[in-house]
Enzyme design. Structure first.
Site, PDB file in Angstrom:
ATOM      1  N   CYS A   1      -1.220  12.091  -6.672  1.00  5.30           N
ATOM      2  CA  CYS A   1      -1.778  12.885  -5.564  1.00  5.30           C
ATOM      3  C   CYS A   1      -1.718  14.357  -5.913  1.00  5.30           C
ATOM      4  O   CYS A   1      -0.814  14.800  -6.616  1.00  5.30           O
ATOM      5  CB  CYS A   1      -0.972  12.720  -4.285  1.00  5.30           C
TER       6      CYS A   1
ATOM      7  N   LYS B   1       0.845  -1.199   0.000  1.00  2.00           N
ATOM      8  CA  LYS B   1       0.000   0.000   0.000  1.00  2.00           C
ATOM      9  C   LYS B   1       0.884   1.255   0.000  1.00  2.00           C
ATOM     10  O   LYS B   1       1.939   1.268   0.637  1.00  2.00           O
ATOM     11  CB  LYS B   1      -0.898  -0.039   1.248  1.00  2.00           C
TER      12      LYS B   1
HETATM   13  C1  FMN Z   1      -8.823   0.135  -3.100  1.00  7.69           C
HETATM   14  C2  FMN Z   1      -7.673   0.584  -3.958  1.00  7.69           C
HETATM   15  C3  FMN Z   1      -6.579   1.224  -3.373  1.00  7.69           C
HETATM   16  C4  FMN Z   1      -5.492   1.643  -4.166  1.00  7.69           C
HETATM   17  N1  FMN Z   1      -4.405   2.233  -3.564  1.00  7.69           N
HETATM   18  C5  FMN Z   1      -3.324   2.582  -4.314  1.00  7.69           C
HETATM   19  C6  FMN Z   1      -2.150   3.128  -3.710  1.00  7.69           C
HETATM   20  O1  FMN Z   1      -2.041   3.252  -2.496  1.00  7.69           O
HETATM   21  N2  FMN Z   1      -1.119   3.506  -4.528  1.00  7.69           N
HETATM   22  C7  FMN Z   1      -1.176   3.345  -5.891  1.00  7.69           C
HETATM   23  O2  FMN Z   1      -0.214   3.680  -6.589  1.00  7.69           O
HETATM   24  N3  FMN Z   1      -2.262   2.784  -6.475  1.00  7.69           N
HETATM   25  C8  FMN Z   1      -3.333   2.412  -5.732  1.00  7.69           C
HETATM   26  N4  FMN Z   1      -4.420   1.840  -6.341  1.00  7.69           N
HETATM   27  C9  FMN Z   1      -4.429   1.643  -7.806  1.00  7.69           C
HETATM   28  C10 FMN Z   1      -4.087   0.196  -8.197  1.00  7.69           C
HETATM   29  O3  FMN Z   1      -2.783  -0.152  -7.745  1.00  7.69           O
HETATM   30  C11 FMN Z   1      -4.172   0.018  -9.741  1.00  7.69           C
HETATM   31  O4  FMN Z   1      -3.291   0.943 -10.359  1.00  7.69           O
HETATM   32  C12 FMN Z   1      -5.563   0.270 -10.288  1.00  7.69           C
HETATM   33  O5  FMN Z   1      -6.563  -0.188  -9.398  1.00  7.69           O
HETATM   34  C13 FMN Z   1      -5.791  -0.380 -11.669  1.00  7.69           C
HETATM   35  O6  FMN Z   1      -5.603  -1.782 -11.633  1.00  7.69           O
HETATM   36  P1  FMN Z   1      -6.839  -2.829 -11.413  1.00  7.69           P
HETATM   37  O7  FMN Z   1      -7.910  -2.465 -12.390  1.00  7.69           O
HETATM   38  O8  FMN Z   1      -6.239  -4.186 -11.624  1.00  7.69           O
HETATM   39  O9  FMN Z   1      -7.308  -2.630  -9.997  1.00  7.69           O
HETATM   40  C14 FMN Z   1      -5.521   1.413  -5.566  1.00  7.69           C
HETATM   41  C15 FMN Z   1      -6.617   0.760  -6.136  1.00  7.69           C
HETATM   42  C16 FMN Z   1      -7.679   0.333  -5.361  1.00  7.69           C
HETATM   43  C17 FMN Z   1      -8.831  -0.385  -6.025  1.00  7.69           C
END
Ligand code: FMN
Length: 305
Positions: A132, A46
């Site tokens: 961010c 995270k």
């Molecule tokens: C609940 C949640 C929390 C996330 N927290 C972060 C984070 O802390 N840092 C980050 O770079 N991306 C974060 N992401 C983005 C994911 O790492 C990823 O880039 C994005 O969800 C697309 O991939 P996916 O469709 O497989 O989920 C988060 C995504 C979700 C769903």
């Protein structure tokens, strides 16, 4: 013959290209009883900041058609607690590759968090989240403004004692331009995409479904757009590209690799199946065997137009 699933980027070798994505895999240790962590290419923890953060008020998750909205607000235990409470447990695990995702609201935040994480052992590389709002530049996202992206990557590169993966925001006009800026500022690899800014309204109450009103969309709904962005980004850089956005099957991994990805990350799929990452890695091996792919790295950029 067992296919060779190894991939390499930024001086790191992974046993397969499947990495659990940041924010969907806690700090890795929490998944120890659910997933055989050593069967993954690696996992990204995270997002970590210089100080702990409590995140946004609820509701902050909402399921949409083939996707999910989240506005967690980058809740995390902070870089120091990660080093003291989580990293020793991760270091004790054999054969796992840990990536630390890092974010900040000012350039100094990034600097501070990276310098602190430099002190920990057992982190393979940093993944820099530039999605961010930069509080010193009136809230504009680092990753959506070419100048601030260049500034933050240049700064972090100066301090980082590990390879630097820059995770790009998809909320930009030209992903190719942003990928190129990250490369020129010193990124060793780029990863994309982060979530797409989106929203949903409950028409009965006329209130937003997410307390923060807008949120990040992820999951299969974004896959075709993410794939296009990975393709465009990989055409505009020479450094390796890590692709993600809606991946939930081994076939999805193959698609992202053909578009130009060296490795992939899997995020939202872990929400409906906590073992998704491990299953995808196992299926990928079978897929390669069935399709006579001896070395998976041959797939990268092998789309035929
Ligand atoms: C609940 C949640 C929390 C996330 N927290 C972060 C984070 O802390 N840092 C980050 O770079 N991306 C974060 N992401 C983005 C994911 O790492 C990823 O880039 C994005 O969800 C697309 O991939 P996916 O469709 O497989 O989920 C988060 C995504 C979700 C769903």
């Amino acid at each position: 013959m067992t296919p060779d699933l190894r991939v390499r980027f930024a001086g790191i070798e992974l046993k397969n290209p499947v990495i659990a994505a940041s924010g969907t895999f806690a700090y890795g240790v929490e998944f120890e009883d659910v997933v055989h962590l050593e069967r993954l290419g690696g996992f990204v923890v995270k997002g970590l900041s210089r100080e702990p953060m409590t995140g946004n008020p609820p509701p902050r998750l909402y399921e949409t058609a083939a996707g999910m909205l989240n506005s967690i607000g980058l809740q995390n235990i902070g870089a120091r607690a990660f080093l003291e409470e989580k990293l020793p447990k991760l270091r004790a695990m054999k054969n796992v590759v840990v990536f630390a995702n890092v974010f900040g609201y000012t350039r100094e935040d990034y600097e501070y968090a990276i310098q602190m994480l430099n002190q920990g052992e057992g982190i393979a590389a940093y993944e820099l989240n530039v999605s961010c709002p930069n509080t010193q530049h009136g809230g504009i996202q680092f990753g959506s403004d070419p100048r601030t992206l260049d500034e933050v990557v240049t700064t972090v590169k100066r301090f980082a004692e590990r390879p630097l993966i820059v995770k790009l925001s998809p909320n930009v006009t030209s992903i190719g331009q942003m990928a190129h800026i990250a490369q020129e500022a010193g990124a060793d690899a780029i990863s994309l995409v982060n979530t797409f800014i989106a929203m949903s309204i409950d028409i009965k109450t006329r209130k937003p479904r997410i307390a923060n009103v807008t949120a990040g969309l992820s999951g299969p709904a974004i896959k075709p757009i993410a794939l296009r962005m990975v393709y465009e980004a990989s055409k505009s850089v020479q450094i390796p590209v890590i692709g993600m956005g809606g991946i939930s099957t081994a076939e999805d991994v193959v698609e992202f690799m053909l578009a130009g990805a060296t490795a992939v990350e899997v995020g939202t799929a872990s929400y409906w199946d906590p073992r998704a990452t491990e299953k995808i890695a196992a299926d990928l091996s079978r897929w390669c065997e069935e399709h006579d792919v001896a070395r998976i790295e041959e797939l990268t950029g092998a789309m035929q137009v």
